[in-house]
Design an enzyme around this catalytic site. Sequence first.
Site, PDB file in Angstrom:
ATOM      1  N   ARG A  93      81.468  67.319   2.748  1.00  0.00           N
ATOM      2  CA  ARG A  93      82.327  67.507   2.625  1.00  0.00           C
ATOM      3  C   ARG A  93      82.500  67.979   0.829  1.00  0.00           C
ATOM      4  O   ARG A  93      82.965  67.425   0.255  1.00  0.00           O
ATOM      5  CB  ARG A  93      83.432  67.064   2.232  1.00  0.00           C
ATOM      6  CG  ARG A  93      84.918  67.411   2.616  1.00  0.00           C
ATOM      7  CD  ARG A  93      86.577  66.109   3.225  1.00  0.00           C
ATOM      8  NE  ARG A  93      86.934  66.701   5.193  1.00  0.00           N
ATOM      9  CZ  ARG A  93      87.226  66.473   5.504  1.00  0.00           C
ATOM     10  NH1 ARG A  93      88.612  65.971   4.423  1.00  0.00           N
ATOM     11  NH2 ARG A  93      87.879  66.605   6.593  1.00  0.00           N
ATOM     12  N   HIS A 120      85.893  74.648   8.422  1.00  0.00           N
ATOM     13  CA  HIS A 120      85.635  73.157   9.233  1.00  0.00           C
ATOM     14  C   HIS A 120      85.671  73.137  10.725  1.00  0.00           C
ATOM     15  O   HIS A 120      86.649  73.305  11.162  1.00  0.00           O
ATOM     16  CB  HIS A 120      87.347  73.028   8.483  1.00  0.00           C
ATOM     17  CG  HIS A 120      87.270  71.330   9.146  1.00  0.00           C
ATOM     18  ND1 HIS A 120      86.641  70.342   9.147  1.00  0.00           N
ATOM     19  CD2 HIS A 120      88.966  70.537   9.709  1.00  0.00           C
ATOM     20  CE1 HIS A 120      87.058  69.595   9.318  1.00  0.00           C
ATOM     21  NE2 HIS A 120      88.545  69.036   9.118  1.00  0.00           N
ATOM     22  N   GLN A 123      86.452  70.152  13.763  1.00  0.00           N
ATOM     23  CA  GLN A 123      87.662  69.611  13.644  1.00  0.00           C
ATOM     24  C   GLN A 123      87.683  70.675  14.880  1.00  0.00           C
ATOM     25  O   GLN A 123      88.758  70.972  15.883  1.00  0.00           O
ATOM     26  CB  GLN A 123      89.034  70.337  12.788  1.00  0.00           C
ATOM     27  CG  GLN A 123      90.336  70.908  13.376  1.00  0.00           C
ATOM     28  CD  GLN A 123      90.529  69.034  13.405  1.00  0.00           C
ATOM     29  OE1 GLN A 123      90.517  68.289  12.706  1.00  0.00           O
ATOM     30  NE2 GLN A 123      90.853  68.650  14.518  1.00  0.00           N
ATOM     31  N   ASP A 208      98.667  74.652  10.115  1.00  0.00           N
ATOM     32  CA  ASP A 208      98.174  72.852   9.262  1.00  0.00           C
ATOM     33  C   ASP A 208      98.678  72.707   7.532  1.00  0.00           C
ATOM     34  O   ASP A 208     100.132  74.234   7.764  1.00  0.00           O
ATOM     35  CB  ASP A 208      96.923  74.109   8.950  1.00  0.00           C
ATOM     36  CG  ASP A 208      95.927  72.869   7.763  1.00  0.00           C
ATOM     37  OD1 ASP A 208      96.677  71.706   7.371  1.00  0.00           O
ATOM     38  OD2 ASP A 208      94.833  73.526   7.223  1.00  0.00           O
ATOM     39  N   CYS A 248      95.595  69.851  12.885  1.00  0.00           N
ATOM     40  CA  CYS A 248      94.068  68.904  12.265  1.00  0.00           C
ATOM     41  C   CYS A 248      94.740  68.239  12.092  1.00  0.00           C
ATOM     42  O   CYS A 248      93.605  66.542  11.954  1.00  0.00           O
ATOM     43  CB  CYS A 248      93.841  69.505  11.477  1.00  0.00           C
ATOM     44  SG  CYS A 248      93.793  70.187   9.954  1.00  0.00           S
ATOM     45  N   ARG A 276      88.161  64.143  17.705  1.00  0.00           N
ATOM     46  CA  ARG A 276      86.895  63.864  16.503  1.00  0.00           C
ATOM     47  C   ARG A 276      85.405  63.435  16.894  1.00  0.00           C
ATOM     48  O   ARG A 276      84.530  63.384  16.405  1.00  0.00           O
ATOM     49  CB  ARG A 276      87.482  63.608  14.984  1.00  0.00           C
ATOM     50  CG  ARG A 276      89.146  64.161  14.735  1.00  0.00           C
ATOM     51  CD  ARG A 276      88.260  65.816  14.368  1.00  0.00           C
ATOM     52  NE  ARG A 276      87.481  66.276  13.672  1.00  0.00           N
ATOM     53  CZ  ARG A 276      87.395  66.282  12.289  1.00  0.00           C
ATOM     54  NH1 ARG A 276      89.048  66.158  11.944  1.00  0.00           N
ATOM     55  NH2 ARG A 276      86.915  66.176  11.566  1.00  0.00           N
TER      56      ARG A 276
HETATM   57  N1  NVA Z   1      93.223  72.649   4.963  1.00  0.00           N
HETATM   58  C1  NVA Z   1      93.201  71.185   4.977  1.00  0.00           C
HETATM   59  C2  NVA Z   1      92.725  70.549   6.591  1.00  0.00           C
HETATM   60  C3  NVA Z   1      92.941  69.029   5.886  1.00  0.00           C
HETATM   61  C4  NVA Z   1      91.542  68.499   7.249  1.00  0.00           C
HETATM   62  C5  NVA Z   1      92.386  70.925   3.799  1.00  0.00           C
HETATM   63  O1  NVA Z   1      91.468  71.598   3.083  1.00  0.00           O
HETATM   64  O2  NVA Z   1      92.848  70.567   3.123  1.00  0.00           O
HETATM   65  N1   CP Z   2      91.142  66.706  10.250  1.00  0.00           N
HETATM   66  C1   CP Z   2      91.184  65.630   9.120  1.00  0.00           C
HETATM   67  O1   CP Z   2      89.238  66.648   8.948  1.00  0.00           O
HETATM   68  O2   CP Z   2      91.340  64.738   8.090  1.00  0.00           O
HETATM   69  P1   CP Z   2      90.837  64.194   7.555  1.00  0.00           P
HETATM   70  O3   CP Z   2      90.621  65.160   6.346  1.00  0.00           O
HETATM   71  O4   CP Z   2      91.063  62.934   7.569  1.00  0.00           O
HETATM   72  O5   CP Z   2      89.530  64.049   7.668  1.00  0.00           O
END
Ligand code: NVA
Ligand code: CP
Length: 290
Positions: A93, A120, A123, A208, A248, A276
Site C-alpha cells: 500500500r 484499489h 476492493q 468514497d 469501500c 475483503r
Molecule cells: N480513496 C481512499 C480509499 C481508502 C480505502 C484513500 O485513498 O484514502
Molecule cells: N477499504 C479499505 O481499503 O479500507 P482500509 O483503508 O481500512 O484498508
Amino acid sequence: MDLDKDELHHIIQRAIALKNSPMLHNDSLQHKTLAMVFEKSSTRTRVAFEVAMTQLGGNSIFLASADTQLGRGEPVEDTARVLSRMVDFITIRTFEHSKLELFAKHSLVPVINALSDDYHPCQLLADMQTYFENRGDIQGKSVTWVGDGHNMCQSYMNAAQQFDFQLTIACPEGFDPEPALLAARSAHVRIVRDPHEAVRDADLVTTDVWASMGQEEERKKRLQIFADYQVDEEMMALAKPDALFFHCLPAHRGEEVSAAVLDAPNSVVWEEAENRLHTKKALLEFLCQK
Ligand code: NVA
Ligand code: CP
C-alpha cells in the site's frame, strides 16, 4: 487488469464458496508467507490479508515502511529483490503507483496492490462479490460513481471493462479520472457532471471519501467543492428502487454520504467489508497456484 475475465470470475466464485463453506478453510497456503509493506494507514485491508493467511494455514509479516530500511532510503528495487527471495507473495500500500510497478518489476514473486494513489483493485474484488451475492451477475448493469475520480473510481473503471457493466461518473470538474484511462474505457464509462442525473436508474450507487490519504491538506477546500456530491436519500431515490449502495469505507457520515443512506437496508457496506477477507483468500490461493 493483470487478470483476465475468466480468472476474475473464478476468484469471485471461489470467494463465495470459501465464505459459504468454512470447512474449505484448509491449509492451501501452509508454509507460505505474505510480506505486507504499508506506507499508508489501513484497517480492512491489513486485517483481511492477515486473517486470510492465518485461515489458509500460512503466515504474514506486516512491514510499516518507516520501520524498514525502505523508510531509510534503501531503493525499492533492492527491497523487492531481497523480500521476494524470502516470501511467497508481497502486498504493498503506497502513494505513487509507479513505485508499486517498480517493486513488481524487480520481484520474483507476485506483488498485490493493496491501494495506490491510482488504483484499489482488491476492493473491487470484494465489491464484485457483494454485487454477485445480492443481485447476481453485474454484466450489463448500470453503476454510478459519485465523487472524486481518484483510486477507487479508477478501479471501478477497470472493473467496468472486466465485468462488462456501464459506469457513470459524477465528479466535479478538475477531479476527473486520468484522461488516458477515460479514453481507454470509453465503451464502458461516461462522465455526467450532475450527480442527480448520474444516479438516475442506477442498479448500484457508490462513493468514497472526498479527501483521500495523502490529500489531508486539501480537505477543507475539497469539502466545499464536493458539497453538492453527497449521496443522500433524495439522490438514492432517483436510482432503481432496489439499487444497492456501496462504500469501500472508512465513511464520513454527513460528507460524501448521509447517515441515513449508509445505514439504510440497501446499503451493504458491512458485507462488502467482510468480503475483503473472502476475496483475499481466493486471490492468494489463485496466485499460489499460478
Ligand atoms: N480513496 C481512499 C480509499 C481508502 C480505502 C484513500 O485513498 O484514502
Ligand atoms: N477499504 C479499505 O481499503 O479500507 P482500509 O483503508 O481500512 O484498508
